[in-house]
Scaffold this motif. Structure first.
Motif, PDB file in Angstrom:
ATOM      1  N   ILE A 332     -57.900 -17.706   4.477  1.00 13.49           N
ATOM      2  CA  ILE A 332     -56.751 -16.852   4.794  1.00 13.49           C
ATOM      3  C   ILE A 332     -57.084 -15.404   4.450  1.00 13.49           C
ATOM      4  O   ILE A 332     -57.323 -15.057   3.291  1.00 13.49           O
ATOM      5  CB  ILE A 332     -55.490 -17.289   4.028  1.00 13.49           C
ATOM      6  CG1 ILE A 332     -55.249 -18.799   4.175  1.00 13.49           C
ATOM      7  CG2 ILE A 332     -54.281 -16.473   4.503  1.00 13.49           C
ATOM      8  CD1 ILE A 332     -54.961 -19.270   5.567  1.00 13.49           C
ATOM      9  N   SER A 333     -57.090 -14.547   5.474  1.00  8.38           N
ATOM     10  CA  SER A 333     -57.330 -13.117   5.272  1.00  8.38           C
ATOM     11  C   SER A 333     -55.990 -12.398   5.099  1.00  8.38           C
ATOM     12  O   SER A 333     -54.930 -13.027   5.048  1.00  8.38           O
ATOM     13  CB  SER A 333     -58.074 -12.546   6.477  1.00  8.38           C
ATOM     14  OG  SER A 333     -57.193 -12.445   7.593  1.00  8.38           O
ATOM     15  N   ALA A 334     -56.030 -11.085   5.052  1.00  8.38           N
ATOM     16  CA  ALA A 334     -54.807 -10.299   4.882  1.00  8.38           C
ATOM     17  C   ALA A 334     -53.834 -10.509   6.024  1.00  8.38           C
ATOM     18  O   ALA A 334     -52.616 -10.437   5.848  1.00  8.38           O
ATOM     19  CB  ALA A 334     -55.156  -8.817   4.751  1.00  8.38           C
ATOM     20  N   GLN A 335     -54.353 -10.813   7.219  1.00 13.74           N
ATOM     21  CA  GLN A 335     -53.506 -10.956   8.399  1.00 13.74           C
ATOM     22  C   GLN A 335     -53.262 -12.403   8.805  1.00 13.74           C
ATOM     23  O   GLN A 335     -52.529 -12.667   9.752  1.00 13.74           O
ATOM     24  CB  GLN A 335     -54.127 -10.194   9.585  1.00 13.74           C
ATOM     25  CG  GLN A 335     -54.181  -8.690   9.384  1.00 13.74           C
ATOM     26  CD  GLN A 335     -52.798  -8.071   9.260  1.00 13.74           C
ATOM     27  OE1 GLN A 335     -51.881  -8.409  10.013  1.00 13.74           O
ATOM     28  NE2 GLN A 335     -52.645  -7.166   8.305  1.00 13.74           N
ATOM     29  N   GLY A 336     -53.889 -13.350   8.120  1.00 12.31           N
ATOM     30  CA  GLY A 336     -53.688 -14.752   8.481  1.00 12.31           C
ATOM     31  C   GLY A 336     -54.992 -15.522   8.482  1.00 12.31           C
ATOM     32  O   GLY A 336     -56.034 -15.030   8.017  1.00 12.31           O
ATOM     33  N   GLU A 337     -54.964 -16.733   9.026  1.00  8.97           N
ATOM     34  CA  GLU A 337     -56.132 -17.597   9.000  1.00  8.97           C
ATOM     35  C   GLU A 337     -57.249 -17.061   9.881  1.00  8.97           C
ATOM     36  O   GLU A 337     -57.009 -16.565  10.991  1.00  8.97           O
ATOM     37  CB  GLU A 337     -55.756 -19.015   9.449  1.00  8.97           C
ATOM     38  CG  GLU A 337     -56.882 -20.016   9.292  1.00  8.97           C
ATOM     39  CD  GLU A 337     -56.437 -21.457   9.470  1.00  8.97           C
ATOM     40  OE1 GLU A 337     -57.300 -22.347   9.364  1.00  8.97           O
ATOM     41  OE2 GLU A 337     -55.245 -21.692   9.716  1.00  8.97           O
ATOM     42  N   VAL A 338     -58.482 -17.160   9.373  1.00  8.17           N
ATOM     43  CA  VAL A 338     -59.661 -16.747  10.125  1.00  8.17           C
ATOM     44  C   VAL A 338     -60.603 -17.942  10.229  1.00  8.17           C
ATOM     45  O   VAL A 338     -60.475 -18.927   9.505  1.00  8.17           O
ATOM     46  CB  VAL A 338     -60.379 -15.552   9.450  1.00  8.17           C
ATOM     47  CG1 VAL A 338     -59.476 -14.333   9.442  1.00  8.17           C
ATOM     48  CG2 VAL A 338     -60.816 -15.903   8.031  1.00  8.17           C
ATOM     49  N   ASN A 339     -61.563 -17.835  11.133  1.00  6.71           N
ATOM     50  CA  ASN A 339     -62.540 -18.896  11.331  1.00  6.71           C
ATOM     51  C   ASN A 339     -63.448 -18.978  10.107  1.00  6.71           C
ATOM     52  O   ASN A 339     -64.175 -18.017   9.792  1.00  6.71           O
ATOM     53  CB  ASN A 339     -63.357 -18.624  12.598  1.00  6.71           C
ATOM     54  CG  ASN A 339     -64.303 -19.743  12.925  1.00  6.71           C
ATOM     55  OD1 ASN A 339     -65.245 -20.024  12.184  1.00  6.71           O
ATOM     56  ND2 ASN A 339     -64.079 -20.401  14.059  1.00  6.71           N
ATOM     57  N   ALA A 340     -63.420 -20.122   9.416  1.00 11.17           N
ATOM     58  CA  ALA A 340     -64.172 -20.254   8.161  1.00 11.17           C
ATOM     59  C   ALA A 340     -65.679 -20.204   8.386  1.00 11.17           C
ATOM     60  O   ALA A 340     -66.411 -19.629   7.564  1.00 11.17           O
ATOM     61  CB  ALA A 340     -63.779 -21.552   7.475  1.00 11.17           C
ATOM     62  N   VAL A 341     -66.135 -20.810   9.468  1.00 14.63           N
ATOM     63  CA  VAL A 341     -67.578 -20.798   9.752  1.00 14.63           C
ATOM     64  C   VAL A 341     -68.057 -19.366   9.971  1.00 14.63           C
ATOM     65  O   VAL A 341     -69.090 -18.951   9.453  1.00 14.63           O
ATOM     66  CB  VAL A 341     -67.901 -21.683  10.981  1.00 14.63           C
ATOM     67  CG1 VAL A 341     -69.343 -21.488  11.416  1.00 14.63           C
ATOM     68  CG2 VAL A 341     -67.653 -23.149  10.646  1.00 14.63           C
ATOM     69  N   GLU A 342     -67.282 -18.589  10.741  1.00 16.16           N
ATOM     70  CA  GLU A 342     -67.643 -17.193  10.981  1.00 16.16           C
ATOM     71  C   GLU A 342     -67.631 -16.403   9.684  1.00 16.16           C
ATOM     72  O   GLU A 342     -68.470 -15.514   9.473  1.00 16.16           O
ATOM     73  CB  GLU A 342     -66.704 -16.575  12.012  1.00 16.16           C
ATOM     74  CG  GLU A 342     -66.868 -17.145  13.405  1.00 16.16           C
ATOM     75  CD  GLU A 342     -65.880 -16.542  14.408  1.00 16.16           C
ATOM     76  OE1 GLU A 342     -65.110 -15.637  14.006  1.00 16.16           O
ATOM     77  OE2 GLU A 342     -65.884 -16.971  15.578  1.00 16.16           O
ATOM     78  N   ALA A 343     -66.686 -16.708   8.802  1.00 11.51           N
ATOM     79  CA  ALA A 343     -66.599 -15.982   7.528  1.00 11.51           C
ATOM     80  C   ALA A 343     -67.813 -16.244   6.642  1.00 11.51           C
ATOM     81  O   ALA A 343     -68.157 -15.408   5.802  1.00 11.51           O
ATOM     82  CB  ALA A 343     -65.324 -16.375   6.800  1.00 11.51           C
ATOM     83  N   LEU A 344     -68.463 -17.394   6.853  1.00 11.93           N
ATOM     84  CA  LEU A 344     -69.634 -17.732   6.030  1.00 11.93           C
ATOM     85  C   LEU A 344     -70.949 -17.394   6.727  1.00 11.93           C
ATOM     86  O   LEU A 344     -72.019 -17.570   6.123  1.00 11.93           O
ATOM     87  CB  LEU A 344     -69.619 -19.234   5.689  1.00 11.93           C
ATOM     88  CG  LEU A 344     -68.459 -19.721   4.821  1.00 11.93           C
ATOM     89  CD1 LEU A 344     -68.624 -21.210   4.515  1.00 11.93           C
ATOM     90  CD2 LEU A 344     -68.351 -18.933   3.525  1.00 11.93           C
ATOM     91  N   SER A 345     -70.886 -16.953   7.944  1.00 13.95           N
ATOM     92  CA  SER A 345     -72.117 -16.671   8.703  1.00 13.95           C
ATOM     93  C   SER A 345     -72.658 -15.291   8.361  1.00 13.95           C
ATOM     94  O   SER A 345     -71.971 -14.423   7.858  1.00 13.95           O
ATOM     95  CB  SER A 345     -71.826 -16.754  10.201  1.00 13.95           C
ATOM     96  OG  SER A 345     -71.393 -18.049  10.533  1.00 13.95           O
TER      97      SER A 345
END
Length: 345
Positions: A332-345
């Motif tokens: 969960i980012s400041a604006q809402g849910e983000v793609n977790a895989v992309e966040a770890l790439s």
């Protein structure tokens, strides 16, 4: 509906420090739509939370967090089934206990799964050989814009492994308000996983399965009330037959669970453990010493610590096994849910 302290630390089981612009507790359906209107008026995002057992806050949330505490359990029956209509704010484990107390079997394999009932269909929760989709009759969803409720039959929920339509078409602007469960009176124990396989199917009782599942989970998994965590951080990867054959030739003792479609599910925790990562730490975040599938807030971890650790684990497993782990936890980012895989790439 009540507003309170805007801290999110006690609303996520990782126990990470984070703030929201506003936190509202909803005890009735109209509270959800009122919170939606408040967020719209202030041009802010809205986040619905149950018990925060499957979320990782990356930042402070720049909007309204609504904590669903809508309660209620109704029981009906036919000649062949028990029918449970359960409000989304009920605690899942307490529901399992409630069913057993009323001599209703079928949920015992899912004991001690953290979170609320409303979160269960989103993730299609599962454990010890049972997934929610095999028990779900329907899901009631509230359109936050129109205040209307739609009943979605289980066949339309697009359930898959830790997957459902609620992660996609009904993610924004909708809230799950109730779940319908159908439990067969002709009870058949599921004894395929872990210590359950040692129980005798001819004599075992639902309570014995419940007790065994609780004992296994308490032995292997850290209590979020004592050590911040979000349970299983990664999904068990599903790979094709060719990949399984290649891996088994190198690691003949690797756990493999064949799937109906010819693919196989691997044990993510085993992969992390074999990569030598039990106890590995970055900042205040660590891989749990007993269950490598769990990342913990060991000592005042920040979200950056958890993300860095999750990325490191993912890379190490990929380097050793050529298998990329996908997070089960929602980012969960400041604006809402983000793609977790992309966040770890």
């Amino acid at each position: 509906m009540s507003s309170h302290d805007n801290s999110l630390k006690d609303l996520n089981t990782f126990s990470l420090e984070a703030q929201a612009s506003q936190v509202i507790t909803a005890t009735r359906r109209e509270h959800l739509t009122q919170a939606w209107q408040i967020a719209k008026q202030h041009h802010q995002p809205l986040l619905l939370l149950g018990e925060g057992s499957n979320v990782l806050f990356l930042d402070n949330f720049a909007g309204v967090v609504v904590v669903n505490r809508i309660k209620g359990i109704e029981i009906a029956e036919t000649d062949s089934d028990w029918r449970l209509h359960v409000a989304a704010g009920e605690n899942w484990h307490q529901l399992v206990c409630y069913a057993l107390e009323h001599n209703i079997a079928g949920l015992e394999n899912l004991a001690l799964i953290p979170g609320c009932v409303g979160s269960a269909p989103i993730q299609n929760i599962g454990a010890y050989g049972i997934e929610l989709q095999s028990l779900c009759d329907y899901v009631d969803i509230l359109n936050l814009e129109t205040s209307t409720v739609q009943r979605l039959p289980a066949a339309d929920c697009q359930f898959g492994y830790r997957e459902s339509i609620f992660k996609h078409a009904y993610r924004d602007g909708y809230a799950i308000v109730a779940v319908g469960l159908r439990l067969a009176k002709q009870w058949q124990p599921k004894l395929t996983y872990g210590e359950l396989s040692r129980l005798d199917a001819a004599t075992v009782t639902p309570r014995q399965i419940f007790d065994s599942v609780c004992a296994m989970r308490r032995h292997k998994l850290p209590d979020p009330a004592l050590t911040g965590n979000a349970g299983s951080f990664y999904k068990n990867p599903i790979v094709d037959a060719q990949r399984v054959a290649s891996l088994l030739s190198q690691y003949p003792n690797m756990p493999v669970y064949p799937q109906p479609d010819g693919q196989s599910k691997l044990a993510a925790g085993w992969l992390v453990e074999q990569a030598g990562l039990k106890g590995y730490r970055i900042g205040g975040a660590a891989v749990h010493q007993q269950q490598a599938l769990v990342l913990i807030n060991q000592h005042h971890a920040t979200s950056q610590d958890v993300v860095a650790l999750a990325r490191h684990v993912r890379l190490c497993v990929a380097e050793k096994f050529s298998v990329w782990l996908e997070p089960e936890v929602r980012f969960i980012s400041a604006q809402g849910e983000v793609n977790a895989v992309e966040a770890l790439s």
